[in-house]
Design a protein around this motif. Sequence first.
Motif, PDB file in Angstrom:
ATOM      1  N   LYS A 279      29.688 -20.584  -2.258  1.00 56.16           N
ATOM      2  CA  LYS A 279      29.895 -21.727  -1.202  1.00 56.16           C
ATOM      3  C   LYS A 279      29.855 -21.188   0.137  1.00 56.16           C
ATOM      4  O   LYS A 279      29.575 -22.030   0.943  1.00 56.16           O
ATOM      5  N   ASP A 280      30.271 -20.026   0.135  1.00 60.06           N
ATOM      6  CA  ASP A 280      30.311 -19.430   1.618  1.00 60.06           C
ATOM      7  C   ASP A 280      29.212 -18.857   2.325  1.00 60.06           C
ATOM      8  O   ASP A 280      29.118 -18.361   3.352  1.00 60.06           O
ATOM      9  N   MET A 281      28.003 -18.742   1.353  1.00 60.25           N
ATOM     10  CA  MET A 281      26.750 -18.102   1.768  1.00 60.25           C
ATOM     11  C   MET A 281      26.076 -19.192   2.813  1.00 60.25           C
ATOM     12  O   MET A 281      25.966 -20.238   2.403  1.00 60.25           O
ATOM     13  N   ASP A 282      25.729 -18.774   3.777  1.00 60.69           N
ATOM     14  CA  ASP A 282      24.675 -19.353   4.781  1.00 60.69           C
ATOM     15  C   ASP A 282      23.355 -19.325   4.639  1.00 60.69           C
ATOM     16  O   ASP A 282      22.777 -18.636   3.504  1.00 60.69           O
ATOM     17  N   LEU A 283      22.757 -20.412   5.356  1.00 56.51           N
ATOM     18  CA  LEU A 283      21.303 -20.585   4.841  1.00 56.51           C
ATOM     19  C   LEU A 283      20.402 -19.273   5.021  1.00 56.51           C
ATOM     20  O   LEU A 283      19.428 -19.055   4.650  1.00 56.51           O
ATOM     21  N   THR A 284      20.846 -18.492   6.346  1.00 57.51           N
ATOM     22  CA  THR A 284      19.981 -17.498   6.325  1.00 57.51           C
ATOM     23  C   THR A 284      19.972 -16.403   5.534  1.00 57.51           C
ATOM     24  O   THR A 284      19.116 -15.802   5.008  1.00 57.51           O
ATOM     25  N   VAL A 285      21.338 -16.016   4.868  1.00 54.16           N
ATOM     26  CA  VAL A 285      21.306 -15.282   3.762  1.00 54.16           C
ATOM     27  C   VAL A 285      20.556 -15.677   2.438  1.00 54.16           C
ATOM     28  O   VAL A 285      19.787 -15.061   1.808  1.00 54.16           O
ATOM     29  N   LEU A 286      20.826 -16.914   2.103  1.00 55.85           N
ATOM     30  CA  LEU A 286      20.267 -17.383   0.935  1.00 55.85           C
ATOM     31  C   LEU A 286      18.599 -17.602   1.170  1.00 55.85           C
ATOM     32  O   LEU A 286      17.855 -17.293   0.100  1.00 55.85           O
ATOM     33  N   GLY A 287      18.424 -17.890   2.369  1.00 52.17           N
ATOM     34  CA  GLY A 287      16.782 -18.069   2.586  1.00 52.17           C
ATOM     35  C   GLY A 287      16.298 -16.702   2.240  1.00 52.17           C
ATOM     36  O   GLY A 287      15.274 -16.620   1.783  1.00 52.17           O
ATOM     37  N   LYS A 288      16.898 -15.713   2.895  1.00 47.08           N
ATOM     38  CA  LYS A 288      16.430 -14.209   2.560  1.00 47.08           C
ATOM     39  C   LYS A 288      16.269 -13.996   1.199  1.00 47.08           C
ATOM     40  O   LYS A 288      15.237 -13.293   0.570  1.00 47.08           O
ATOM     41  N   ILE A 289      17.429 -14.302   0.220  1.00 48.57           N
ATOM     42  CA  ILE A 289      17.309 -14.187  -1.197  1.00 48.57           C
ATOM     43  C   ILE A 289      15.959 -15.126  -1.720  1.00 48.57           C
ATOM     44  O   ILE A 289      15.395 -14.572  -2.700  1.00 48.57           O
ATOM     45  N   ALA A 290      15.810 -16.207  -1.063  1.00 49.83           N
ATOM     46  CA  ALA A 290      14.787 -17.031  -1.551  1.00 49.83           C
ATOM     47  C   ALA A 290      13.465 -16.464  -1.481  1.00 49.83           C
ATOM     48  O   ALA A 290      12.578 -16.778  -2.414  1.00 49.83           O
ATOM     49  N   THR A 291      13.262 -15.552  -0.616  1.00 49.23           N
ATOM     50  CA  THR A 291      11.884 -14.918  -0.497  1.00 49.23           C
ATOM     51  C   THR A 291      11.515 -13.927  -1.679  1.00 49.23           C
ATOM     52  O   THR A 291      10.287 -13.722  -1.734  1.00 49.23           O
ATOM     53  N   MET A 292      12.596 -13.632  -2.674  1.00 52.51           N
ATOM     54  CA  MET A 292      12.309 -12.740  -3.884  1.00 52.51           C
ATOM     55  C   MET A 292      11.424 -13.694  -4.892  1.00 52.51           C
ATOM     56  O   MET A 292      10.910 -13.081  -5.761  1.00 52.51           O
ATOM     57  N   THR A 293      11.422 -15.062  -4.760  1.00 48.77           N
ATOM     58  CA  THR A 293      11.002 -15.746  -5.825  1.00 48.77           C
ATOM     59  C   THR A 293       9.640 -15.703  -6.252  1.00 48.77           C
ATOM     60  O   THR A 293       9.236 -15.548  -7.231  1.00 48.77           O
ATOM     61  N   ASP A 294       8.847 -15.297  -5.064  1.00 52.31           N
ATOM     62  CA  ASP A 294       7.390 -15.233  -5.322  1.00 52.31           C
ATOM     63  C   ASP A 294       6.953 -13.654  -5.386  1.00 52.31           C
ATOM     64  O   ASP A 294       5.671 -13.276  -5.617  1.00 52.31           O
ATOM     65  N   LEU A 295       7.865 -12.842  -4.906  1.00 55.98           N
ATOM     66  CA  LEU A 295       7.645 -11.434  -4.881  1.00 55.98           C
ATOM     67  C   LEU A 295       8.196 -10.535  -6.179  1.00 55.98           C
ATOM     68  O   LEU A 295       7.788  -9.629  -6.007  1.00 55.98           O
ATOM     69  N   ALA A 296       9.190 -10.916  -6.700  1.00 54.91           N
ATOM     70  CA  ALA A 296       9.809 -10.372  -7.753  1.00 54.91           C
ATOM     71  C   ALA A 296       8.772 -10.019  -8.825  1.00 54.91           C
ATOM     72  O   ALA A 296       7.815 -10.592  -9.043  1.00 54.91           O
ATOM     73  N   ALA A 297       9.018  -9.023  -9.425  1.00 52.53           N
ATOM     74  CA  ALA A 297       7.907  -8.403 -10.378  1.00 52.53           C
ATOM     75  C   ALA A 297       7.826  -9.281 -11.736  1.00 52.53           C
ATOM     76  O   ALA A 297       7.101  -9.620 -12.346  1.00 52.53           O
TER      77      ALA A 297
END
Length: 610
Positions: A279-297
């Motif tokens: 719950k304490d994660m901000d949008l910047t960090v979660l957005g960075k994690i979200a970029t893995m969606t299309d790039l993970a193997a």
Amino acid sequence: MTTTTQTTRDKTTPTIDADDDQARLVAEHLLAVAVAGEETVCVSQATLAATTGLSARTLRRVLDRLLEAGWITVTVAATPNMPATYDLSRLRELGIMPASQPAPAAGAPAGGVRVLSEAEARSPLGNVVPGERVMVEPGLLEVGPNIRRALRVDERFTATIAEMGVLRDLHVYPTLTGLVVLDGHRRLAAALEAGLGLVPALIVEPADDADRISQQLVENDEHARTLPTERADAIHQLVLLGMPRKDLQRRGVRYSELINAKAIASAAEPVRDLGRRMKDMDLTVLGKIATMTDLAASPEALADAVKQIEAHPEQVDHIVDRTKWDGLCARARQKCTDELLANGHRHVITREKFAKAAGTARPLSDLLDEHGKPVDEASHVSCPGHVTVIDYDYTSLHGDDPDPRCKVAFYGCMDWAAHGHRNKYAQPSSGATSGPQSEEMRAERARVRRRNEDMDSANRVRRAWIREQLLPRRVLPTDALGYVLAVVRYAHSYVSGMAKDKGMEHLGLSPAGLDQDAGSPREAKRGLLSWALALMEGTIARDSWRQDNPASHRYDRMLATHLDTLARWGYAPAPIEQELIDGLDTTANHDDEDGAGEDAGTEEHEKGED
């Protein structure tokens, strides 16, 4: 003198057009709300919208025109619990007259808040007016759409509602079927849980989706903090509804949040679940994690990365970079394989898979046919064991923004002895075979390769942190000059010009930028720190993790000092970097001829320098 001032204001200040009926309507109703003789009035926009019949959006635009023209001024800005206070003295000077007051709602007591009957609550049209404050049974209210998925009504909040009641009005709007809650879903849920008989409600105009979402976004962030996924979804909905960026910024939405909200809205479910749990994660960090969606193997690789981030959130940059890198490499291998198969190659494998079969597999360059002649690709293509072995084009793996590509490394035979080939390097006394690479050697090669890739990833993340977070700081670390001195002592004898140029490229620095005169002591300090960081970063390669050469002891210690200093300044080192930092203690007792690292972490604090 007075005439001159008035003329100047008329030329520079926007005016209200003679046919601007909306502006005059709002001005008249502002005067109508004010107590006779008072120059100021405290009134909500909801009340003005209700009395003027204007929509909330139109009313805001009219108020902006009145403010720009100087007809009204805001003496006290609005807060979440109190509307704005306006100065109306200019309206009186212009001779504008108050609008006639509307008749009170049927059944409204003089000077009190009335209690709605069940019939009025279930059929409110004609029984309530916008701006009216009423008391109503919470069970008679309908729950409207809300950007918050989970209301998070805990026992403590419910106990407070049960003891003190609902202190802030619920905002509700009338429909054909009842009163719908626009704002106050969490308070309503707690009131129902606590068994309250009545709750206060303010009747408001029905809001369109954009106004509803933006209002709930602000309200939820003001009180129980909205989850990052909920905030991202709300921002993305506002964008899809066509709200201009300027309006979003006025509602507290930063540009970086717009970019991250789009990535989060379309992110894979494991990423969104992570945003709900942390719950304490901000949008910047979660957005960075979200970029893995299309790039993970693979989906499995993405799920594994999410688990790692949840267990080690301080390593998020390193985990994201490595996951995306592995995905890029997997795509490069697959692309190369597909192209070769389309061009007639029967069997394509990677060098790693070929190495695992080293007991039976060998490159064609190591083989002879039954007549003792070299085996080439053209003559061997019909052999059942023929394979095309691919590997990375290593020129595509270097730099801070690499783009991995694969190419044909060599051709081989998966079972050369069974297919009648001979090892051309075998001695006559040993027969036609030579010993295969041992399991230990294959494991060591795989370990070295993996650690090289780990160091590549750490280098990318570290240099991005230096460029984007450390050097732009307004106030630099107080011990920065001590670090600079240690680097200068070391670099004077051990850092080449080529390494310096590489370091400047890594950090995005230009020689012209360093040649410019510093405008202040702070900028001079920033320039020295940039130069020292570039000197050290230029010496760090993908194999700098090796510390098994006694001749490189001085460099190993300086590298560890460099990484340790960055860690003290806020950088989160990768595990492979932490190993180097931990190794600094084991070398602390060795003599260091040039004193590198002696002053890297110390500097007398210079108060007021920044």
